[in-house]
Motif scaffolding. Structure first.
Motif, short mmCIF file in Angstrom:
data_model
loop_
_atom_site.label_atom_id
_atom_site.label_comp_id
_atom_site.label_asym_id
_atom_site.label_seq_id
_atom_site.Cartn_x
_atom_site.Cartn_y
_atom_site.Cartn_z
N TYR A 103 8.93 4.58 -11.29
CA TYR A 103 9.63 3.57 -10.49
C TYR A 103 9.71 3.99 -9.02
O TYR A 103 9.61 3.16 -8.12
N THR A 104 9.90 5.27 -8.76
CA THR A 104 9.94 5.76 -7.38
C THR A 104 8.60 5.54 -6.70
O THR A 104 8.54 5.17 -5.53
N ALA A 105 7.50 5.73 -7.44
CA ALA A 105 6.17 5.50 -6.88
C ALA A 105 6.02 4.04 -6.47
O ALA A 105 5.42 3.74 -5.43
N ARG A 106 6.56 3.15 -7.27
CA ARG A 106 6.50 1.72 -6.92
C ARG A 106 7.34 1.45 -5.68
O ARG A 106 6.92 0.73 -4.78
N VAL A 161 5.58 2.73 -2.71
CA VAL A 161 4.21 2.20 -2.64
C VAL A 161 3.23 3.39 -2.54
O VAL A 161 2.38 3.45 -1.67
N ASP A 162 3.40 4.33 -3.48
CA ASP A 162 2.59 5.55 -3.51
C ASP A 162 1.68 5.50 -4.74
O ASP A 162 2.07 5.86 -5.85
N TYR A 163 0.45 5.03 -4.51
CA TYR A 163 -0.50 4.82 -5.61
C TYR A 163 -0.83 6.12 -6.34
O TYR A 163 -0.91 6.13 -7.57
N GLN A 164 -1.03 7.20 -5.61
CA GLN A 164 -1.39 8.47 -6.24
C GLN A 164 -0.26 8.97 -7.15
O GLN A 164 -0.51 9.46 -8.26
N LYS A 165 0.97 8.84 -6.70
CA LYS A 165 2.11 9.25 -7.52
C LYS A 165 2.23 8.33 -8.74
O LYS A 165 2.55 8.78 -9.84
N GLU A 200 -5.99 0.66 -6.09
CA GLU A 200 -5.01 1.00 -5.06
C GLU A 200 -4.62 -0.20 -4.20
O GLU A 200 -3.43 -0.42 -3.94
N SER A 201 -5.57 -1.00 -3.78
CA SER A 201 -5.22 -2.13 -2.90
C SER A 201 -4.36 -3.16 -3.64
O SER A 201 -3.42 -3.71 -3.07
N THR A 202 -4.66 -3.42 -4.90
CA THR A 202 -3.85 -4.36 -5.69
C THR A 202 -2.44 -3.81 -5.87
O THR A 202 -1.45 -4.55 -5.71
N ASN A 238 3.22 -4.33 -4.75
CA ASN A 238 4.50 -3.65 -4.54
C ASN A 238 5.09 -3.92 -3.17
O ASN A 238 6.31 -3.99 -3.03
N ARG A 239 4.27 -4.09 -2.16
CA ARG A 239 4.80 -4.47 -0.83
C ARG A 239 5.39 -5.88 -0.89
O ARG A 239 6.45 -6.14 -0.34
#
Length: 153
Positions: A59-62, A65-69, A87-89, A94-95
């Motif tokens: 949830y923190t990654a969302r 907006v940290d795709y790698q995490k 990654e772009s999707t 999320n943004r």
């Protein structure tokens, strides 16, 4: 007590029991401190805490907006799935969600049940900007190579 006993001067020998006790406390505290430095934090956490930590990472990654995490906190089966976002999707979705709703807030994670390398939990969450729209999501978490990861099944 006699007058002579009261007048006797104290010597360092009188403090010996206190010094021994202090030494034992210092050695015990040093041992505990060293064990915390040597063992990674994840190993010191209970299994339930590790499951909660994995869910929080996803949830923190969302929120960040940290795709790698997000990829790192998701199980291999989901990452390999055709439905897993690129990654772009991920960034776009999320943004947009953040702009419309604010951050995801998780006030609690309940009902954690662990069975071997699989766990289930209920994630209670809502968006920052919509605190009255509380949701509960059943979440599966699996252990892969020693790490807990969120998985869709």
């Amino acid at each position: 007590m006699t007058e002579g006993a009261q007048d006797r001067e104290r010597s360092w020998k009188d403090a010996w029991p206190v010094l021994v006790a202090l030494g034992v406390v210092v050695v015990a505290a040093a041992g505990i401190g060293i064990s915390y430095l040597i063992r990674p934090a994840d190993e010191r956490m209970s299994t339930d805490a590790q499951v909660q930590h994995a869910i929080n990472d996803a949830y923190t990654a969302r929120n960040d907006v940290d795709y790698q995490k997000y990829r790192a906190s998701t199980c291999a089966a989901d990452v390999a799935s055709a439905a897993f976002p690129n990654e772009s999707t991920f960034v776009d979705q999320n943004r947009k969600s953040f702009d419309e709703n604010g951050h995801i807030v998780i006030p609690e994670i309940t009902g954690i049940t662990v069975s071997g390398d699989r766990a289930r939990a209920q994630v209670h969450w809502h968006f920052d900007d919509k605190p009255d729209q509380k949701q509960v999501t059943d979440t599966v978490v699996v252990r892969e190579d020693g790490d807990w990861k969120v998985c869709t099944s």
